[in-house]
Design an enzyme around this catalytic site. Structure first.
Site, PDB file in Angstrom:
ATOM      1  N   CYS A   6       0.629  -0.963  -0.113  1.00 40.00           N
ATOM      2  CA  CYS A   6      -0.256  -0.080  -0.117  1.00 40.00           C
ATOM      3  C   CYS A   6       1.629   0.962  -0.296  1.00 40.00           C
ATOM      4  O   CYS A   6       1.951   1.185  -0.315  1.00 40.00           O
ATOM      5  CB  CYS A   6      -0.773  -0.015   1.095  1.00 40.00           C
ATOM      6  SG  CYS A   6      -0.396   0.095   2.769  1.00 40.00           S
ATOM      7  N   ARG A  19      -3.642  -1.330   5.317  1.00 36.86           N
ATOM      8  CA  ARG A  19      -3.804  -1.805   4.466  1.00 36.86           C
ATOM      9  C   ARG A  19      -2.977  -2.603   4.370  1.00 36.86           C
ATOM     10  O   ARG A  19      -3.382  -4.260   3.976  1.00 36.86           O
ATOM     11  CB  ARG A  19      -4.032  -1.474   3.493  1.00 36.86           C
ATOM     12  CG  ARG A  19      -5.530   0.089   3.045  1.00 36.86           C
ATOM     13  CD  ARG A  19      -5.205   0.863   1.744  1.00 36.86           C
ATOM     14  NE  ARG A  19      -4.504   1.820   1.539  1.00 36.86           N
ATOM     15  CZ  ARG A  19      -4.339   2.239   0.373  1.00 36.86           C
ATOM     16  NH1 ARG A  19      -5.625   2.391   0.207  1.00 36.86           N
ATOM     17  NH2 ARG A  19      -3.639   3.332   0.723  1.00 36.86           N
ATOM     18  N   ASP A  56      -7.804   4.182   1.873  1.00 38.32           N
ATOM     19  CA  ASP A  56      -6.595   3.862   2.745  1.00 38.32           C
ATOM     20  C   ASP A  56      -7.840   4.692   4.143  1.00 38.32           C
ATOM     21  O   ASP A  56      -8.486   5.310   3.631  1.00 38.32           O
ATOM     22  CB  ASP A  56      -5.737   5.579   2.141  1.00 38.32           C
ATOM     23  CG  ASP A  56      -4.828   5.215   3.611  1.00 38.32           C
ATOM     24  OD1 ASP A  56      -5.486   4.524   4.805  1.00 38.32           O
ATOM     25  OD2 ASP A  56      -3.458   5.575   3.107  1.00 38.32           O
TER      26      ASP A  56
END
Length: 150
Positions: free
Chosen positions: A8, A14, A116
């Site tokens: 990420c 994540r 996000d």
């Protein structure tokens, strides 16, 4: 054995959640799972709400600090899964040798990109976790190397 790289932006939310989910499903002797970020902020730990989300779902918290993606670590059989299209583009520019093996984690989902949750509350992290978990299920069902039936 191959390595599954989950990437990420900051390696704070994540990718640590996705890595924890894959590790919980896959035998360590068959697949090494690592998480990394494209722009890891120096000295920052994994986000506290990531830790809380993993705990709430019975998963271990990553022991390592967030780390920067290193294209040199991507082997010929490795798979690289990213959260957003912009991550895929950046990763393909950084690791052109792995271009066909760099994919979206949400490749088979109606909502392909994973937002996000950083800066949001626990419900944002829970929503991201649920989306990531569904994506992990899809990868494990569709990629023989990630199948739990081996």
């Amino acid at each position: 054995m191959f390595t599954l790289h989950v990437v990420c932006m900051g390696n704070l939310c994540r990718s640590p959640m996705a890595a924890a989910l894959f590790r919980a499903r896959l035998p360590a002797d068959r697949c090494r799972v690592v998480s990394a970020g494209l722009a890891v902020p120096a000295g920052r730990p994994v986000a506290p709400l990531t830790v809380a989300t993993l705990h709430a779902n019975g998963l271990p918290v990553p022991e390592a600090s967030p780390r920067q993606f290193d294209p040199v670590t991507v082997g010929n059989d490795d798979l690289v899964l990213a959260m957003q299209h912009r991550h895929v583009r950046a990763l393909r520019a950084l690791a052109p040798h792995a271009r066909p093996r760099i994919q979206l984690l949400g490749r088979w989902m109606p909502q392909r990109e994973i937002d996000d949750p950083m800066g949001g509350g626990m419900e944002d992290f829970a929503r991201a976790f649920a989306h990531i978990a569904a994506c992990v299920e899809q990868w494990c069902a569709r990629d023989a190397r990630l199948s739990t039936r081996m």
